[in-house]
Design an enzyme around this catalytic site. Structure first.
Site, short mmCIF file in Angstrom:
data_model
loop_
_atom_site.label_atom_id
_atom_site.label_comp_id
_atom_site.label_asym_id
_atom_site.label_seq_id
_atom_site.Cartn_x
_atom_site.Cartn_y
_atom_site.Cartn_z
N SER A 80 0.83 -1.20 0.00
CA SER A 80 0.00 0.00 0.00
C SER A 80 0.87 1.25 0.00
O SER A 80 0.39 2.33 -0.34
CB SER A 80 -0.88 0.00 1.25
OG SER A 80 -0.05 0.02 2.39
N GLY A 117 -5.00 -0.11 6.02
CA GLY A 117 -5.38 -0.87 7.22
C GLY A 117 -6.60 -0.39 7.97
O GLY A 117 -7.17 -1.14 8.75
N CYS A 154 2.25 -6.89 1.60
CA CYS A 154 1.30 -6.10 2.39
C CYS A 154 0.34 -7.08 3.06
O CYS A 154 -0.46 -7.75 2.39
CB CYS A 154 0.54 -5.15 1.47
SG CYS A 154 -0.69 -4.15 2.34
N ASN A 155 0.44 -7.16 4.37
CA ASN A 155 -0.41 -8.09 5.13
C ASN A 155 -1.88 -7.73 4.99
O ASN A 155 -2.74 -8.60 4.90
CB ASN A 155 -0.04 -8.04 6.61
CG ASN A 155 1.36 -8.52 6.84
OD1 ASN A 155 1.57 -9.69 7.14
ND2 ASN A 155 2.35 -7.67 6.67
N THR A 156 -2.15 -6.43 4.99
CA THR A 156 -3.54 -5.97 4.95
C THR A 156 -4.19 -6.40 3.63
O THR A 156 -5.32 -6.88 3.61
CB THR A 156 -3.58 -4.44 5.11
OG1 THR A 156 -2.80 -4.11 6.27
CG2 THR A 156 -4.98 -3.94 5.29
N CYS A 188 3.04 -6.40 9.86
CA CYS A 188 2.81 -5.33 8.88
C CYS A 188 4.18 -4.99 8.34
O CYS A 188 5.14 -4.82 9.11
CB CYS A 188 2.20 -4.11 9.57
SG CYS A 188 2.14 -2.66 8.50
N THR A 189 4.30 -4.90 7.03
CA THR A 189 5.64 -4.72 6.45
C THR A 189 6.22 -3.33 6.73
O THR A 189 7.41 -3.11 6.50
CB THR A 189 5.63 -4.99 4.93
OG1 THR A 189 4.60 -4.17 4.33
CG2 THR A 189 5.36 -6.44 4.65
N HIS A 190 5.38 -2.40 7.21
CA HIS A 190 5.93 -1.11 7.63
C HIS A 190 6.71 -1.22 8.95
O HIS A 190 7.59 -0.41 9.21
CB HIS A 190 4.80 -0.09 7.85
CG HIS A 190 4.26 0.51 6.59
ND1 HIS A 190 3.46 -0.19 5.73
CD2 HIS A 190 4.39 1.75 6.06
CE1 HIS A 190 3.12 0.60 4.72
NE2 HIS A 190 3.67 1.78 4.89
N1 DGL Z 1 2.47 -2.61 4.85
C1 DGL Z 1 1.05 -2.86 4.98
C2 DGL Z 1 0.84 -4.17 5.74
O1 DGL Z 1 1.74 -4.99 5.74
C3 DGL Z 1 0.43 -1.63 5.55
C4 DGL Z 1 -1.02 -1.56 5.44
C5 DGL Z 1 -1.65 -0.19 5.43
O2 DGL Z 1 -1.54 0.49 4.41
O3 DGL Z 1 -2.29 0.14 6.42
O4 DGL Z 1 -0.18 -4.43 6.32
#
Ligand code: DGL
Length: 290
Positions: free
Chosen positions: A7, A39, A69-71, A201-203
């Protein structure tokens, strides 16, 4: 050519590990910054944005996409793999970040159900920090239950964290947010010992040091970049046709104005040659209101 989708900038944490593991591979990074964070959105919107982004990457020539992106993955990666992909891009593949992470944490590589191996494990408490949507989807809980029902997975949503990271917030704001979420989780545990933490979450690997500062000593932290890269090594060994034979290099696309995103990426990747571009045919991009 392999696509890496997130994202926003969180997928860069995964891309960094992929670049180190596959120096000869060509990658395209696609950050849907114009619609981040995902998210706090609803399932249908996240799914529609994800499908639109994946379609852009396939049109750019990718044969395989890592959904970093997990979401996005939590809205139904399996549904996407089983219905959307065969209908629209039957020769292409999409892989995610959640199952490899649960496999690494549980030590159970396949969905074995409640077999003797899963039952015999030592009781453990593991926490997952993730976006609100990922937590509500319960995908980490369900994937863990399939492999290792003896692991008690406790979830903590961190709804402000992606926005702060994307906005390049000062470290004291990030630290305050991380401390608040860790404190909420520890309060819920009420003194029950915590064995491990998943940054779901990859962030969050971008603020992994802030999590380390406040988590109790001895808690093992699993984060996705290395786990995802190991899982891609395994995938390409089984499906070498997706490795591609182009020259190495990375092209970066964003659905927002490239300047600030480029700055963050250069700092994080330690590479002044990084330059985000608007994807070709940018007028075909999907934007939804916040
Ligand atoms: N990096 C995304 C994840 O792994 C972030 C999701 C978001 O945009 O809220 O979930």
């Amino acid at each position: 050519m392999i696509g890496v989708f997130d994202s926003g900038s969180g997928g860069l944490t995964v891309l960094k590990a992929l670049r180190e593991t596959f120096p000869a591979q060509r990658f395209v990074y696609y950050g849907d910054h114009g619609n981040a964070p995902y998210g706090n959105r609803d399932a249908d919107t996240i799914y529609a944005l994800t499908v639109a982004s994946l379609a852009r990457l396939f049109e750019l020539g990718c044969s395989l996409i890592v959904v970093a992106c997990n979401t996005a993955a939590a809205t139904g990666l399996r549904r996407l793999q089983q219905t959307w992909l065969p209908a629209h891009y039957p020769d292409k593949r999409v892989i995610g970040v959640i199952v490899p992470m649960v496999e690494a944490m549980s030590g159970v590589p396949w969905a074995t159900g409640l077999d003797s191996r899963s039952r015999s494990g030592e009781k453990k408490t593991v926490a997952v920090f993730a976006t609100r949507y990922t937590v509500e989807s319960r995908v980490f809980v369900e994937e863990t239950k399939k492999r290792a029902p003896h692991i008690d997975l406790v979830q903590q949503a961190c709804p402000s964290l992606v926005r702060l990271i994307e906005a390049n917030a000062p470290v004291h704001d990030l630290r305050r947010a991380v401390r608040r979420y860790v404190a909420l989780l520890l309060r819920r545990l009420g003194g029950q010992p915590l064995d491990a933490v998943l940054l779901g979450c990859t962030h969050y690997p971008l603020v992994a040091d802030l999590f380390e500062e406040v988590l109790p000593d001895g808690v093992e932290i699993f984060s996705q970049p290395q786990v995802t890269s190991d899982s891609l090594v395994d995938y390409l060994a089984r499906h070498p046709e997706f490795a591609g034979s182009e020259d190495s290099g990375i092209t970066f696309y964003t659905t927002t104005s490239p300047g600030p995103v480029t700055e963050l990426a250069r700092r994080f990747l330690g590479d002044d040659n990084v330059r985000f571009l608007a994807p070709p045919c940018a007028n075909a991009m999907v934007h939804v209101s916040r």
